[in-house]
Design a protein around this motif. Structure first.
Motif, PDB file in Angstrom:
ATOM      1  N   ALA A  76       0.836  -1.210   0.000  1.00  0.00           N
ATOM      2  CA  ALA A  76       0.000   0.000   0.000  1.00  0.00           C
ATOM      3  C   ALA A  76       0.871   1.260   0.000  1.00  0.00           C
ATOM      4  N   LYS A  77       1.948   1.251   0.773  1.00  0.00           N
ATOM      5  CA  LYS A  77       2.829   2.417   0.833  1.00  0.00           C
ATOM      6  C   LYS A  77       3.561   2.629  -0.484  1.00  0.00           C
ATOM      7  N   LEU A  78       3.999   1.545  -1.111  1.00  0.00           N
ATOM      8  CA  LEU A  78       4.681   1.665  -2.403  1.00  0.00           C
ATOM      9  C   LEU A  78       3.725   2.198  -3.470  1.00  0.00           C
ATOM     10  N   GLU A  79       2.490   1.707  -3.417  1.00  0.00           N
ATOM     11  CA  GLU A  79       1.499   2.163  -4.398  1.00  0.00           C
ATOM     12  C   GLU A  79       1.175   3.638  -4.174  1.00  0.00           C
ATOM     13  N   GLU A  80       1.064   4.018  -2.921  1.00  0.00           N
ATOM     14  CA  GLU A  80       0.754   5.408  -2.575  1.00  0.00           C
ATOM     15  C   GLU A  80       1.848   6.351  -3.067  1.00  0.00           C
ATOM     16  N   LYS A  81       3.107   5.897  -3.014  1.00  0.00           N
ATOM     17  CA  LYS A  81       4.236   6.726  -3.425  1.00  0.00           C
ATOM     18  C   LYS A  81       4.563   6.597  -4.913  1.00  0.00           C
ATOM     19  N   GLY A  82       3.780   5.791  -5.614  1.00  0.00           N
ATOM     20  CA  GLY A  82       3.967   5.651  -7.055  1.00  0.00           C
ATOM     21  C   GLY A  82       5.198   4.859  -7.455  1.00  0.00           C
ATOM     22  N   LYS A  83       5.707   4.033  -6.559  1.00  0.00           N
ATOM     23  CA  LYS A  83       6.903   3.234  -6.862  1.00  0.00           C
ATOM     24  C   LYS A  83       6.486   1.913  -7.509  1.00  0.00           C
ATOM     25  N   LYS A  84       6.057   2.025  -8.769  1.00  0.00           N
ATOM     26  CA  LYS A  84       5.436   0.902  -9.459  1.00  0.00           C
ATOM     27  C   LYS A  84       6.419  -0.240  -9.739  1.00  0.00           C
ATOM     28  N   ARG A  85       7.663   0.099 -10.097  1.00  0.00           N
ATOM     29  CA  ARG A  85       8.618  -0.949 -10.438  1.00  0.00           C
ATOM     30  C   ARG A  85       8.942  -1.816  -9.219  1.00  0.00           C
ATOM     31  N   ILE A  86       9.200  -1.151  -8.100  1.00  0.00           N
ATOM     32  CA  ILE A  86       9.500  -1.900  -6.878  1.00  0.00           C
ATOM     33  C   ILE A  86       8.272  -2.670  -6.415  1.00  0.00           C
ATOM     34  N   LEU A  87       7.098  -2.067  -6.546  1.00  0.00           N
ATOM     35  CA  LEU A  87       5.853  -2.732  -6.167  1.00  0.00           C
ATOM     36  C   LEU A  87       5.667  -4.016  -6.971  1.00  0.00           C
ATOM     37  N   SER A  88       5.956  -3.952  -8.264  1.00  0.00           N
ATOM     38  CA  SER A  88       5.827  -5.129  -9.115  1.00  0.00           C
ATOM     39  C   SER A  88       6.790  -6.225  -8.666  1.00  0.00           C
ATOM     40  N   GLN A  89       8.001  -5.845  -8.292  1.00  0.00           N
ATOM     41  CA  GLN A  89       8.982  -6.829  -7.829  1.00  0.00           C
ATOM     42  C   GLN A  89       8.514  -7.511  -6.549  1.00  0.00           C
ATOM     43  N   VAL A  90       7.951  -6.744  -5.647  1.00  0.00           N
ATOM     44  CA  VAL A  90       7.489  -7.287  -4.371  1.00  0.00           C
ATOM     45  C   VAL A  90       6.286  -8.205  -4.562  1.00  0.00           C
ATOM     46  N   ARG A  91       5.376  -7.796  -5.444  1.00  0.00           N
ATOM     47  CA  ARG A  91       4.149  -8.569  -5.648  1.00  0.00           C
ATOM     48  C   ARG A  91       4.368  -9.848  -6.447  1.00  0.00           C
ATOM     49  N   ASN A  92       5.381  -9.857  -7.289  1.00  0.00           N
ATOM     50  CA  ASN A  92       5.547 -10.964  -8.228  1.00  0.00           C
ATOM     51  C   ASN A  92       6.773 -11.819  -7.941  1.00  0.00           C
ATOM     52  N   LEU A  93       7.035 -12.061  -6.657  1.00  0.00           N
ATOM     53  CA  LEU A  93       8.147 -12.935  -6.297  1.00  0.00           C
ATOM     54  C   LEU A  93       7.935 -14.340  -6.841  1.00  0.00           C
ATOM     55  N   VAL A  94       6.673 -14.785  -6.828  1.00  0.00           N
ATOM     56  CA  VAL A  94       6.323 -16.123  -7.306  1.00  0.00           C
ATOM     57  C   VAL A  94       5.103 -16.003  -8.212  1.00  0.00           C
ATOM     58  N   PRO A  95       5.138 -16.587  -9.425  1.00  0.00           N
ATOM     59  CA  PRO A  95       3.975 -16.523 -10.319  1.00  0.00           C
ATOM     60  C   PRO A  95       2.740 -17.164  -9.695  1.00  0.00           C
ATOM     61  N   SER A  96       1.592 -16.772 -10.161  1.00  0.00           N
ATOM     62  CA  SER A  96       0.337 -17.241  -9.569  1.00  0.00           C
ATOM     63  C   SER A  96       0.122 -18.743  -9.730  1.00  0.00           C
ATOM     64  N   HIS A  97       0.754 -19.358 -10.737  1.00  0.00           N
ATOM     65  CA  HIS A  97       0.544 -20.788 -10.949  1.00  0.00           C
ATOM     66  C   HIS A  97       1.447 -21.654 -10.062  1.00  0.00           C
ATOM     67  N   VAL A  98       2.314 -21.020  -9.288  1.00  0.00           N
ATOM     68  CA  VAL A  98       3.244 -21.753  -8.422  1.00  0.00           C
ATOM     69  C   VAL A  98       2.757 -21.668  -6.977  1.00  0.00           C
ATOM     70  N   SER A  99       2.702 -22.810  -6.301  1.00  0.00           N
ATOM     71  CA  SER A  99       2.270 -22.848  -4.905  1.00  0.00           C
ATOM     72  C   SER A  99       3.463 -23.109  -3.992  1.00  0.00           C
ATOM     73  N   ILE A 100       3.358 -22.612  -2.765  1.00  0.00           N
ATOM     74  CA  ILE A 100       4.402 -22.787  -1.762  1.00  0.00           C
ATOM     75  C   ILE A 100       3.774 -23.338  -0.487  1.00  0.00           C
TER      76      ILE A 100
END
Length: 287
Positions: A76-100
């Motif tokens: 939420a803080k990254l999105e609020e500050k417009g840091k889209k590239r870093i936000l994408s990195q944080v959100r996409n550590l693992v693709p949606s088709h991969v389970s842990i």
């Protein structure tokens, strides 16, 4: 032939070689430049087609679970500050088709025991094992992907190997192979004068589910540990296992020197500041 869909990550070790850095933080979470070691290994597994990841953890490894979980406040803080590239990195550590999923190793009884802890999660499928301590830069062809390709051709178990100094054979499982790279013998950490070769096994494996029944029969050795190497020694009596001399560079990040080398080399390759880092090193060494 069954696909390699599942991978075990044994991450329950104490990381004593990096104390005090690992007193409160898992060694697998130590960063090479800007990513923890365990993330590099997970990315390698996903690139090889793995869809289910199983961490064998201990009560001191909660940070690994947190790393791969969502952090709503941070996002939420990254999105609020417009840091889209870093936000994408944080959100996409693992693709949606991969389970842990996570399973606890309640006692430090060795690598073989850690693998055995995930038996119910693997079932009767062949699977991969990745040790995050071994950071392997395979370039365009990650090490585990190379091994999966060999598995597809042979249907055999596959162990990643590299030539090691004869004086260092007591730090590795050592294999003896025939002309087709099929393993004829495997010995856990032999003295240099007793080693069958200088081909050392590093932290990447593809094994059949049969290894679990062999691990259940494996007697504990030095320190009360159950060695994966001992179970593989039984496996090769009935099933083919191939030594794969992978293409790429391995950094032993379980050692301080190997960890420093990895940071230096990955820093040079970094797209944001690699050139600047290389210029600094040249000036530092030549100045």
């Amino acid at each position: 032939m069954q696909k390699i869909r599942k991978a075990i990550f044994p991450v329950a070790g104490l990381g004593t070689r990096f104390l005090p850095a690992t007193k409160a933080s898992p060694k697998e979470m130590m960063a090479v430049v800007d990513k923890p070691l365990v993330q590099y290994a997970v990315e390698e597994a996903i690139a090889a087609g793995v869809e289910e990841i199983y961490f064998v953890t201990s009560n001191a490894k909660r940070a690994i679970e947190d790393h791969f979980d969502k952090n709503y406040e941070l996002e939420a803080k990254l999105e609020e500050k417009g840091k889209k590239r870093i936000l994408s990195q944080v959100r996409n550590l693992v693709p949606s088709h991969v389970s842990i999923a996570y399973v606890r190793q309640h006692e430090a009884l060795g690598l073989g025991h850690a693998v055995l802890c995930a038996k119910q999660l693997i079932g009767d499928e062949p699977f991969a094992i990745l040790l995050a301590d071994d950071l392997i830069d395979g370039g365009d062809q990650p090490c585990l992907k190379q091994m999966v390709d060999v598995y597809k051709q042979t249907g055999a178990g596959i162990l990643a190997v590299q030539q090691v100094e004869r004086s260092q054979t007591d730090q590795y499982g050592i294999v003896d192979v025939d002309s087709t790279h099929q393993i004829q013998k495997i010995v856990e950490k032999p003295k240099p004068e007793q080693a069958p070769s200088n081909l050392g096994v590093v932290g990447r494996y593809i094994l059949p589910s049969k290894i679990f029944e062999l691990l259940e029969k494996t007697q504990s050795g030095s320190g009360g540990e159950i060695q994966l190497t001992d179970a593989i020694a039984e496996l090769i009596k009935t099933d083919p296992v191939i030594a794969h001399p992978f293409t790429g560079v391995r950094y032993d990040c379980g050692s301080k020197l190997g960890f420093l080398k990895a940071n230096l080399e990955y820093g040079i390759k970094h797209p944001e500041f690699g050139d600047e880092w290389l210029a600094y090193l040249k000036a530092r060494l030549c100045g």
